[in-house]
Enzyme design. Sequence first.
Site, mmCIF file in Angstrom:
data_model
loop_
_atom_site.group_PDB
_atom_site.id
_atom_site.type_symbol
_atom_site.label_atom_id
_atom_site.label_comp_id
_atom_site.label_asym_id
_atom_site.label_seq_id
_atom_site.Cartn_x
_atom_site.Cartn_y
_atom_site.Cartn_z
ATOM 1 C CB CYS A 102 -1.605 39.215 12.959
ATOM 2 S SG CYS A 102 0.034 39.520 13.652
ATOM 3 C CG HIS A 106 -1.111 36.912 9.513
ATOM 4 N ND1 HIS A 106 -0.577 38.153 9.239
ATOM 5 C CD2 HIS A 106 -0.478 36.470 10.637
ATOM 6 C CE1 HIS A 106 0.328 38.437 10.162
ATOM 7 N NE2 HIS A 106 0.401 37.446 11.017
ATOM 8 C CG ASN A 130 3.805 38.911 11.113
ATOM 9 O OD1 ASN A 130 2.903 39.713 10.881
ATOM 10 N ND2 ASN A 130 3.714 38.036 12.094
#
Length: 248
Positions: A35, A175, A205
């Site tokens: 990520c 994020h 996500n």
Amino acid sequence: MATITPDMAFPSTACILQDKLGAKKAAAFDLSAACSGFIYGLANAANFIAMGIYKYALVIGAECLSRITDYTDRNTCILFGDGAGAAVLGAVPEGRGFKSFEIGADGAGGELLKIAGGGSRCPASPQSLEGKQHFIYMAGKEVFKFAVRIMGGSAEEALRKAGIDKSEVDLLVPHQANIRIIQSALEKLNLSEDKCMINLDKYGNMSAASIPVALAEADEAGRLREGDCIVLVGFGGGLTWGASVLVW
């Protein structure tokens, strides 16, 4: 190209994309930092340009996490989404652009968020398939504690490196992993939620794609004005983290 879901082990998805784009002069490689990958990619590209190695760079974050999600595991299956975002980097006028990067890793936490199967250590086999080793595994509580600590801390360090005070931040683009993690970063930076780009509720996500997609949506919504101070920050498997300060 930042991704943990490449088309195949090799050639890199970046090389496949280079061919599709007809970008014959471009070097191309995949980058694996989960990520945090998009910020790692920005740091690479910005330094290539600053050193005069390249004039322009295309940085992509793209993921197909639905392909590696175990839909019988309620700890993970409700969290992840697919998506892609990209940015073109080039020289900008004095006073604009990236002011700092803060990237790091703690490999001791690698076992907390991983896909064990499919690599050379654990190649695909009937046993690895039966053990669901080709799906995302996450120790949620431990990753949450790491994320709460590192999101705000790395953003603060990037601001310190840039010589910019928290009060000067116009927009945080984090994020999109968990709203409580995002709120903890806002609290650490003394920012209100209206100074944060949040689209977690729409996409979940998206790993390396989450920051570029959020940045693009912030731009489309008119939330990025010339001269604004923008902070990008993320964390991911590895464990990795990354933050950057830029003036739009």
